[in-house]
Design a protein around this motif. Structure first.
Motif, PDB file in Angstrom:
ATOM      1  N   ARG A  16     -10.540   4.487  -0.868  1.00  0.00           N
ATOM      2  CA  ARG A  16     -10.946   3.272  -1.581  1.00  0.00           C
ATOM      3  C   ARG A  16      -9.790   2.276  -1.639  1.00  0.00           C
ATOM      4  N   LEU A  17      -8.605   2.773  -1.939  1.00  0.00           N
ATOM      5  CA  LEU A  17      -7.443   1.884  -2.030  1.00  0.00           C
ATOM      6  C   LEU A  17      -7.023   1.356  -0.665  1.00  0.00           C
ATOM      7  N   ARG A  18      -7.177   2.164   0.377  1.00  0.00           N
ATOM      8  CA  ARG A  18      -6.819   1.708   1.726  1.00  0.00           C
ATOM      9  C   ARG A  18      -7.625   0.457   2.081  1.00  0.00           C
ATOM     10  N   TRP A  19      -8.903   0.472   1.743  1.00  0.00           N
ATOM     11  CA  TRP A  19      -9.737  -0.701   2.012  1.00  0.00           C
ATOM     12  C   TRP A  19      -9.221  -1.914   1.243  1.00  0.00           C
ATOM     13  N   ARG A  20      -8.801  -1.701   0.008  1.00  0.00           N
ATOM     14  CA  ARG A  20      -8.304  -2.809  -0.817  1.00  0.00           C
ATOM     15  C   ARG A  20      -6.929  -3.302  -0.363  1.00  0.00           C
ATOM     16  N   CYS A  21      -6.190  -2.481   0.396  1.00  0.00           N
ATOM     17  CA  CYS A  21      -4.886  -2.885   0.924  1.00  0.00           C
ATOM     18  C   CYS A  21      -5.023  -3.860   2.091  1.00  0.00           C
ATOM     19  N   ARG A  22      -6.195  -3.976   2.652  1.00  0.00           N
ATOM     20  CA  ARG A  22      -6.404  -4.903   3.765  1.00  0.00           C
ATOM     21  C   ARG A  22      -6.464  -6.315   3.214  1.00  0.00           C
ATOM     22  N   ARG A  23      -5.475  -7.097   3.596  1.00  0.00           N
ATOM     23  CA  ARG A  23      -5.327  -8.429   3.037  1.00  0.00           C
ATOM     24  C   ARG A  23      -5.446  -9.483   4.124  1.00  0.00           C
ATOM     25  N   GLY A  24      -4.978 -10.673   3.828  1.00  0.00           N
ATOM     26  CA  GLY A  24      -5.113 -11.778   4.765  1.00  0.00           C
ATOM     27  C   GLY A  24      -4.036 -11.857   5.825  1.00  0.00           C
ATOM     28  N   THR A  25      -2.965 -11.099   5.670  1.00  0.00           N
ATOM     29  CA  THR A  25      -1.881 -11.155   6.649  1.00  0.00           C
ATOM     30  C   THR A  25      -1.473  -9.754   7.067  1.00  0.00           C
ATOM     31  N   LYS A  26      -1.007  -9.655   8.284  1.00  0.00           N
ATOM     32  CA  LYS A  26      -0.559  -8.366   8.822  1.00  0.00           C
ATOM     33  C   LYS A  26       0.611  -7.810   8.004  1.00  0.00           C
ATOM     34  N   GLU A  27       1.503  -8.698   7.554  1.00  0.00           N
ATOM     35  CA  GLU A  27       2.671  -8.251   6.792  1.00  0.00           C
ATOM     36  C   GLU A  27       2.249  -7.555   5.497  1.00  0.00           C
ATOM     37  N   LEU A  28       1.309  -8.166   4.775  1.00  0.00           N
ATOM     38  CA  LEU A  28       0.834  -7.540   3.540  1.00  0.00           C
ATOM     39  C   LEU A  28       0.087  -6.251   3.828  1.00  0.00           C
ATOM     40  N   ASP A  29      -0.750  -6.267   4.863  1.00  0.00           N
ATOM     41  CA  ASP A  29      -1.487  -5.051   5.225  1.00  0.00           C
ATOM     42  C   ASP A  29      -0.527  -3.891   5.435  1.00  0.00           C
ATOM     43  N   LEU A  30       0.477  -4.106   6.264  1.00  0.00           N
ATOM     44  CA  LEU A  30       1.423  -3.037   6.587  1.00  0.00           C
ATOM     45  C   LEU A  30       2.202  -2.578   5.368  1.00  0.00           C
ATOM     46  N   LEU A  31       2.693  -3.515   4.607  1.00  0.00           N
ATOM     47  CA  LEU A  31       3.491  -3.186   3.433  1.00  0.00           C
ATOM     48  C   LEU A  31       2.686  -2.363   2.425  1.00  0.00           C
ATOM     49  N   LEU A  32       1.487  -2.825   2.104  1.00  0.00           N
ATOM     50  CA  LEU A  32       0.664  -2.138   1.108  1.00  0.00           C
ATOM     51  C   LEU A  32       0.137  -0.800   1.611  1.00  0.00           C
ATOM     52  N   GLU A  33      -0.297  -0.741   2.866  1.00  0.00           N
ATOM     53  CA  GLU A  33      -0.821   0.518   3.400  1.00  0.00           C
ATOM     54  C   GLU A  33       0.278   1.571   3.515  1.00  0.00           C
ATOM     55  N   ARG A  34       1.458   1.160   3.937  1.00  0.00           N
ATOM     56  CA  ARG A  34       2.560   2.128   4.040  1.00  0.00           C
ATOM     57  C   ARG A  34       2.984   2.625   2.659  1.00  0.00           C
ATOM     58  N   PHE A  35       2.988   1.733   1.679  1.00  0.00           N
ATOM     59  CA  PHE A  35       3.301   2.166   0.317  1.00  0.00           C
ATOM     60  C   PHE A  35       2.248   3.154  -0.172  1.00  0.00           C
ATOM     61  N   LEU A  36       0.995   2.850   0.078  1.00  0.00           N
ATOM     62  CA  LEU A  36      -0.092   3.757  -0.305  1.00  0.00           C
ATOM     63  C   LEU A  36       0.113   5.124   0.340  1.00  0.00           C
ATOM     64  N   ASP A  37       0.392   5.148   1.625  1.00  0.00           N
ATOM     65  CA  ASP A  37       0.552   6.411   2.345  1.00  0.00           C
ATOM     66  C   ASP A  37       1.767   7.210   1.890  1.00  0.00           C
ATOM     67  N   ASP A  38       2.880   6.520   1.680  1.00  0.00           N
ATOM     68  CA  ASP A  38       4.149   7.206   1.440  1.00  0.00           C
ATOM     69  C   ASP A  38       4.492   7.442  -0.028  1.00  0.00           C
ATOM     70  N   GLN A  39       3.977   6.598  -0.938  1.00  0.00           N
ATOM     71  CA  GLN A  39       4.456   6.660  -2.315  1.00  0.00           C
ATOM     72  C   GLN A  39       3.388   6.820  -3.393  1.00  0.00           C
ATOM     73  N   PHE A  40       2.186   6.363  -3.150  1.00  0.00           N
ATOM     74  CA  PHE A  40       1.187   6.282  -4.215  1.00  0.00           C
ATOM     75  C   PHE A  40       0.978   7.602  -4.941  1.00  0.00           C
ATOM     76  N   LEU A  41       0.835   8.685  -4.224  1.00  0.00           N
ATOM     77  CA  LEU A  41       0.564   9.981  -4.871  1.00  0.00           C
ATOM     78  C   LEU A  41       1.755  10.498  -5.673  1.00  0.00           C
ATOM     79  N   HIS A  42       2.935   9.924  -5.446  1.00  0.00           N
ATOM     80  CA  HIS A  42       4.137  10.329  -6.190  1.00  0.00           C
ATOM     81  C   HIS A  42       4.327   9.515  -7.473  1.00  0.00           C
ATOM     82  N   LEU A  43       3.522   8.470  -7.654  1.00  0.00           N
ATOM     83  CA  LEU A  43       3.631   7.632  -8.846  1.00  0.00           C
ATOM     84  C   LEU A  43       2.985   8.310 -10.043  1.00  0.00           C
ATOM     85  N   ASP A  44       3.447   7.966 -11.241  1.00  0.00           N
ATOM     86  CA  ASP A  44       2.756   8.448 -12.441  1.00  0.00           C
ATOM     87  C   ASP A  44       1.473   7.631 -12.629  1.00  0.00           C
TER      88      ASP A  44
END
Length: 93
Positions: A16-44
């Motif tokens: 669900r969040l991956r879909w919401r990470c798709r934004r209007g620019t490639k830079e935002l897409d990459l930044l948000l998707e990589r954060f989701l993949d690498d860090q999200f599950l480690h957050l409180d």
């Protein structure tokens, strides 16, 4: 909740969040998707909720904060923005 149920829920949230990470620019897409993949599950839970709230905002805010270096005034969003900015991602695959 069993470990299998917990994993299934985490996968559903991630999709669900991956879909919401798709934004209007490639830079935002990459930044948000990589954060989701690498860090999200480690957050409180509080930071996960703030990340989800961040994804609900308009692209121009995200571009200002994540690319142009400005900062949100909301403390929880500020923390997540700083986490995204300072996360070192592995090289793209």
């Amino acid at each position: 909740m069993t470990p299998v149920e917990h994993h299934a829920e985490a996968v559903a949230v991630s999709k669900r969040l991956r879909w919401r990470c798709r934004r209007g620019t490639k830079e935002l897409d990459l930044l948000l998707e990589r954060f989701l993949d690498d860090q999200f599950l480690h957050l409180d839970a509080q930071d996960q909720a703030a990340f989800e709230r961040l994804l609900g905002l308009e692209d121009h805010f995200l571009q200002d904060w994540l690319i142009a270096g400005q900062s949100p005034t909301d403390g929880e969003l500020h923390r997540v923005v700083e986490l995204i900015r300072t996360t070192e991602f592995p090289p793209a695959r």
